[in-house]
Write a protein that holds these residues in place. Sequence first.
Motif, mmCIF file in Angstrom:
data_model
loop_
_atom_site.group_PDB
_atom_site.id
_atom_site.type_symbol
_atom_site.label_atom_id
_atom_site.label_comp_id
_atom_site.label_asym_id
_atom_site.label_seq_id
_atom_site.Cartn_x
_atom_site.Cartn_y
_atom_site.Cartn_z
ATOM 1 N N SER A 242 78.525 36.918 2.462
ATOM 2 C CA SER A 242 79.407 37.462 3.500
ATOM 3 C C SER A 242 79.084 38.922 3.811
ATOM 4 C CB SER A 242 80.865 37.353 3.062
ATOM 5 O OG SER A 242 81.077 38.149 1.916
ATOM 6 N N LEU A 243 78.314 39.575 2.932
ATOM 7 C CA LEU A 243 77.977 40.994 3.143
ATOM 8 C C LEU A 243 76.483 41.231 2.966
ATOM 9 C CD1 LEU A 243 80.930 42.695 1.190
ATOM 10 C CD2 LEU A 243 80.639 42.580 3.673
ATOM 11 N N THR A 244 75.691 40.239 3.307
ATOM 12 C CA THR A 244 74.235 40.431 3.199
ATOM 13 C C THR A 244 73.572 40.057 4.519
ATOM 14 O OG1 THR A 244 73.934 38.203 2.324
ATOM 15 C CG2 THR A 244 74.192 39.963 0.706
ATOM 16 N N GLY A 245 72.286 40.403 4.628
ATOM 17 C CA GLY A 245 71.538 40.096 5.847
ATOM 18 C C GLY A 245 72.173 40.767 7.047
ATOM 19 N N GLU A 246 72.405 39.967 8.100
ATOM 20 C CA GLU A 246 72.984 40.537 9.319
ATOM 21 C C GLU A 246 74.428 40.972 9.121
ATOM 22 O OE1 GLU A 246 72.438 37.730 12.431
ATOM 23 O OE2 GLU A 246 70.346 38.290 12.764
ATOM 24 N N LYS A 247 75.040 40.471 8.060
ATOM 25 C CA LYS A 247 76.445 40.820 7.817
ATOM 26 C C LYS A 247 76.592 42.022 6.878
ATOM 27 C CE LYS A 247 77.976 36.026 8.319
ATOM 28 N NZ LYS A 247 78.308 34.855 7.496
ATOM 29 N N ALA A 248 75.477 42.660 6.515
ATOM 30 C CA ALA A 248 75.551 43.810 5.611
ATOM 31 C C ALA A 248 76.379 44.920 6.252
ATOM 32 C CB ALA A 248 74.139 44.311 5.311
ATOM 33 N N LEU A 249 77.066 45.686 5.434
ATOM 34 C CA LEU A 249 77.781 46.858 5.918
ATOM 35 C C LEU A 249 76.750 47.872 6.390
ATOM 36 C CD1 LEU A 249 80.344 47.134 2.957
ATOM 37 C CD2 LEU A 249 80.665 45.982 5.168
ATOM 38 N N GLN A 250 77.112 48.713 7.367
ATOM 39 C CA GLN A 250 76.139 49.646 7.959
ATOM 40 C C GLN A 250 76.669 51.080 7.894
ATOM 41 O OE1 GLN A 250 73.205 48.534 9.381
ATOM 42 N NE2 GLN A 250 73.664 46.346 9.124
ATOM 43 N N SER A 251 75.776 52.013 7.548
ATOM 44 C CA SER A 251 76.119 53.431 7.703
ATOM 45 C C SER A 251 74.832 54.230 7.837
ATOM 46 C CB SER A 251 76.956 53.933 6.525
ATOM 47 O OG SER A 251 76.127 54.218 5.414
ATOM 48 N N LYS A 252 74.993 55.533 8.054
ATOM 49 C CA LYS A 252 73.822 56.403 8.185
ATOM 50 C C LYS A 252 73.789 57.387 7.023
ATOM 51 C CE LYS A 252 73.217 56.236 13.187
ATOM 52 N NZ LYS A 252 74.473 55.542 13.640
ATOM 53 N N VAL A 253 72.610 57.895 6.758
ATOM 54 C CA VAL A 253 72.432 58.903 5.703
ATOM 55 C C VAL A 253 73.400 60.067 5.930
ATOM 56 C CG1 VAL A 253 70.833 60.685 4.889
ATOM 57 C CG2 VAL A 253 70.032 58.338 5.176
ATOM 58 N N GLY A 254 74.044 60.482 4.856
ATOM 59 C CA GLY A 254 74.930 61.648 4.941
ATOM 60 C C GLY A 254 76.345 61.317 5.381
ATOM 61 N N GLU A 255 76.577 60.083 5.815
ATOM 62 C CA GLU A 255 77.939 59.715 6.227
ATOM 63 C C GLU A 255 78.768 59.307 5.007
ATOM 64 O OE1 GLU A 255 77.362 58.093 10.797
ATOM 65 O OE2 GLU A 255 77.297 56.650 9.153
ATOM 66 N N SER A 256 80.049 59.598 5.089
ATOM 67 C CA SER A 256 80.926 59.248 3.970
ATOM 68 C C SER A 256 81.453 57.822 4.152
ATOM 69 C CB SER A 256 82.083 60.229 3.871
ATOM 70 O OG SER A 256 82.722 60.343 5.122
ATOM 71 N N VAL A 257 81.499 57.111 3.058
ATOM 72 C CA VAL A 257 81.907 55.704 3.069
ATOM 73 C C VAL A 257 83.082 55.535 2.110
ATOM 74 C CG1 VAL A 257 81.201 53.357 2.440
ATOM 75 C CG2 VAL A 257 79.585 54.876 3.619
ATOM 76 N N ARG A 258 84.107 54.859 2.592
ATOM 77 C CA ARG A 258 85.245 54.523 1.720
ATOM 78 C C ARG A 258 85.373 53.003 1.685
ATOM 79 N NH1 ARG A 258 89.965 57.208 4.008
ATOM 80 N NH2 ARG A 258 89.540 58.911 2.562
ATOM 81 N N ILE A 259 85.444 52.448 0.484
ATOM 82 C CA ILE A 259 85.657 51.005 0.364
ATOM 83 C C ILE A 259 87.014 50.753 -0.280
ATOM 84 C CG2 ILE A 259 84.840 48.847 -0.682
ATOM 85 C CD1 ILE A 259 82.011 49.926 -0.538
ATOM 86 N N PHE A 260 87.811 49.977 0.412
ATOM 87 C CA PHE A 260 89.053 49.468 -0.184
ATOM 88 C C PHE A 260 88.666 48.187 -0.898
ATOM 89 C CE2 PHE A 260 90.504 51.849 3.599
ATOM 90 C CZ PHE A 260 91.343 52.771 2.969
ATOM 91 N N MET A 261 88.600 48.272 -2.212
ATOM 92 C CA MET A 261 88.034 47.188 -2.999
ATOM 93 C C MET A 261 89.134 46.497 -3.794
ATOM 94 S SD MET A 261 85.255 45.648 -3.927
ATOM 95 C CE MET A 261 85.186 44.282 -5.081
#
Lengths: 357, 281
Positions: A242-261
Amino acid sequence: MTKRSARRMTWVGAGVLAAGAFAGAVLSMGATRAHERVPVREPERVRGVEVARLTAAPAVPAPITRDYATKVVVNLEVVEKEMELAPGVRYNFWTFGGTVPGSFIRVRQGDQVEIHLTNDMHDQMPHNIDIHAVSGPGGGAKVSMTMPGQTSAFTWSAEHPGLYVYHCATAPVGVHMANGMYGLLLVEPKEGLPAVDHEFYVMQGEFYTKGKNGEPGLQAFDYQKALDERPEYVVFNGAVGSLTGEKALQSKVGESVRIFMGNGGPNLVSSFHVIGTVLDNVYPEGGSVEEHDVQTTLIPAGGAAIVEFRPQVPGDYVLVDHSIFRAFSKGALGMLHVTGTDNPLVYHGGATPAAGK
Amino acid sequence: MTRPGRVRRFGTAALLGVVAAMALGRDSEAQEALGALAARIAARKAMVRIPAGSYLPLYTAGGRTDLRVGVGAFALDARPVTRGEYAAFEALHPEWRRSRLAGSRAGAGYLAGWRGDLDFGGAADAARPVTEVPLAAAQAYCSAEGKRLPTTDEWEYVAAASPERRDASGDAAFKQRLLELYTRPRPAQPAPVGSIFRNAFGVWDLHGLVWEWTVQAAQNDHAARHAKAHGAGATKHDMGCAGSAAGASDTRSYAAFLRYAFREGLTPGSTTSSLGFRCAR
């Protein structure tokens, strides 16, 4: 409801004061400390009403910009639904909102939350909801039992900020949860959460199928495997891949990421880890304490954590349950695909270039 | 109880359904003939004699496993009531036609999937179990046949049987099978009656076709037992928490929990599309 709980609070308050007066006579300051350890929370006065915008994982509703408490109406529909658990493997999921995990609900501390739980008329089972953020018997479960084709409602005050699991609690609760009935609810603190570039919703859960991992076709729930806590699948967001291949999460270098896990379980505890980064900030168990520089954070079954990090170099960062056979062979694996320019000072292949060159 | 016999009976029910649809709105003579035919079919509907015995309910005082509940001898319909049979009942008892109940509280959701009075769909649907029927209608149907609804204890006693054993409550494979029947995706239409399995008593489809109406015998009331096990604070919503494991005689009987939870949620007016019934005598 509000009036009644306000009255109850008044009684609790009176009790604390009386206890305080007594303790104060015996031991100075003791009462004050007791009061602070378990605060008396007064429901806030709310104004206005709004309907919560719910999202399906990995999306998260936008941060709340309100600086006051309001009444939030949450319309949540339970649907029993056959979907893919892994390529070629089908499962009859029971869902909040048609997805596993269930819809993400975001409210603000102090909000009065009105949950409307609808059970699809084509469903076969009664369902209800236990929200871990709710103060009251069953966390709402007692007053939300809903038959197919019916809707129930209950109201509660979001007193405690944090990230909370909700789940179905109808008997047998384990079967309802093993079929996918869990999700996350965020109670944003009054001051809000610090702004980040990306927010994602990921929730772990395991599935006990009769067929072995990979066996194709519609798979039934195997109760002996659930009792033995031997799942065939341990997955993020309800399915292998569900989170791999085309469905992988996306961001750019230097951007902050928050995951509600979150971790819906129903049985396993997750050792959540993001391969290739150190978690800058973690709110362990979804509470108010902030930890820093964490490699792997433990997420209890029926618990959650907020994790934040900032990828420094491009590439794929792999989300795993570091109980690693689960990640490698049972599905607990997701990707964050980070694009941007390399930063050899942070990370590069090969030996360090000679100084001065 | 041979297969050809069953097929013939379904054929009659299907024919009846078609005749019922044709007779609707026609002259009263046709309706009378239909009524007579319906009565004959009802009289011939197969029942199974159930000997007296006992079963272990899901809830007993303190979850004890030695507190079995006695059940007297009775007779139970071998199969759930079909749409064809129900249409025949309506033909004979116009007061239970959907159009008569429309707008009333009793009429909410009543036979909602039917195309009209006596019209449950095509001939192939005649042998499917009737659903969307509130408690009063189910009772009226059974009463019209000189029968009654089974008590929950009677129903559970017979439903404890696997195809091989009359008391299969300790059989892990049977528990798994029931759970699979209960949790598989729901088909657009329930299968015809007589298609799931015939248990050791000779009764069909107690699991996995539709849920079924039962009535509580006062002295064996599940809610009362549960309240006793939980103390005075127990409510109707006990099946809505993990605490529902407290007081259970078998905490691994998941299909039973699903079934009891569903039953607990019913109100007399429930017209759920997965809820049918059969009669007892």
